[in-house]
Design an enzyme around this catalytic site. Sequence first.
Site, PDB file in Angstrom:
ATOM      1  N   GLU A  39      11.008  79.549  72.379  1.00 30.12           N
ATOM      2  CA  GLU A  39      10.962  80.628  71.395  1.00 30.12           C
ATOM      3  C   GLU A  39      10.776  81.966  72.143  1.00 30.12           C
ATOM      4  O   GLU A  39      10.051  82.020  73.149  1.00 30.12           O
ATOM      5  CB  GLU A  39       9.748  80.363  70.482  1.00 30.12           C
ATOM      6  CG  GLU A  39       9.510  81.366  69.386  1.00 30.12           C
ATOM      7  CD  GLU A  39       8.287  80.986  68.528  1.00 30.12           C
ATOM      8  OE1 GLU A  39       7.391  80.243  69.008  1.00 30.12           O
ATOM      9  OE2 GLU A  39       8.227  81.437  67.369  1.00 30.12           O
ATOM     10  N   LYS A 110      13.461  82.208  61.796  1.00 34.03           N
ATOM     11  CA  LYS A 110      12.277  81.360  61.567  1.00 34.03           C
ATOM     12  C   LYS A 110      11.765  81.479  60.128  1.00 34.03           C
ATOM     13  O   LYS A 110      11.460  82.590  59.656  1.00 34.03           O
ATOM     14  CB  LYS A 110      11.176  81.762  62.551  1.00 34.03           C
ATOM     15  CG  LYS A 110       9.986  80.823  62.593  1.00 34.03           C
ATOM     16  CD  LYS A 110       9.002  81.283  63.673  1.00 34.03           C
ATOM     17  CE  LYS A 110       7.936  80.259  63.963  1.00 34.03           C
ATOM     18  NZ  LYS A 110       7.044  80.692  65.064  1.00 34.03           N
ATOM     19  N   CYS A 145       9.429  76.188  66.442  1.00 39.41           N
ATOM     20  CA  CYS A 145       7.991  76.102  66.675  1.00 39.41           C
ATOM     21  C   CYS A 145       7.216  75.697  65.407  1.00 39.41           C
ATOM     22  O   CYS A 145       7.329  74.579  64.961  1.00 39.41           O
ATOM     23  CB  CYS A 145       7.480  77.407  67.288  1.00 39.41           C
ATOM     24  SG  CYS A 145       5.912  77.159  68.161  1.00 39.41           S
TER      25      CYS A 145
HETATM   26  C1  ACM Z   1       4.361  79.230  66.906  1.00 38.34           C
HETATM   27  O1  ACM Z   1       5.044  79.125  65.894  1.00 38.34           O
HETATM   28  N1  ACM Z   1       4.706  80.055  67.874  1.00 38.34           N
HETATM   29  C2  ACM Z   1       3.157  78.407  67.082  1.00 38.34           C
END
Ligand code: ACM
Length: 271
Positions: A39, A110, A145
Amino acid sequence: MMRLVTVQFTPRLGERQANLEAIRKLLDPVHADIVVLPELCTSGYFFVSREELAPLAEAPGGMACAFFQRLADEKRSIIIAGMPEVAGERFYNSVFVFRPGIVEPLVYRKSHLFYKERFVFEPGDTGFPVIRDERLDISIGIMLCYDWRFPEVSRVLALDGADLIACPSNLVTDAWKKVMPARAIENKLYVAVANRCGTETRGDETLLFKGCSAVYDPQGEIVTLADAEVDRVLLAEIDPKPCRDKSFNEFNDIFADRRPELYGAICRPRR
Ligand code: ACM
């Protein structure tokens, strides 16, 4: 079989050129069909304002996009990389997917924002993409993530045909180590976690990124695993075809046995 690589490294906050150089060095000797990077791998993670994020944010056609597209073309690899994205006035924590010979990257924004990300990023609006690659004969689902804490995400990707879930990450807890293999088992697919290592400090707060990148097979077993603190390129040989048979004995099939009429609005079949 195909060659899947996850890249674990230590991005420097705010230093895009240095991060791209580090990625280039790590990938130089690598020959892989699919490469998964962490990420926000070009920018670092812990941003406290949109002003500091703005010069690092990418749009398709941007500098880091050109870098990754060139690499995808040269290496004939699908490259999956987390980067900050700018679209108009808005910023997203996104994954860009670069495919050899395809100029426009696919973008996933995201959906579930973690911790202080909400102060700089908008929640994603792209849904959960599955990329079908006919040349390799694989379907790749993308999550990012913290999406791991929502089993709906991996289920939706699996129901849309994913053989592999690629999960660029900047993980700061350890709970995911129990859960990622479960996501693989319950959906009978591969899960590839590309995490980062190192720390970032802003003011009096330090985040420690936990490394331990891994690839899990459809039985939830570890195919390959990195240490917590060392930059590391992991290689896994994967065969996506068995992921399409969701049975696990003569009588049970995890998709055919589902009872979506009992589940309410979530996770109805999509095909
Ligand atoms: C995250 O989503 N960076 C833990």
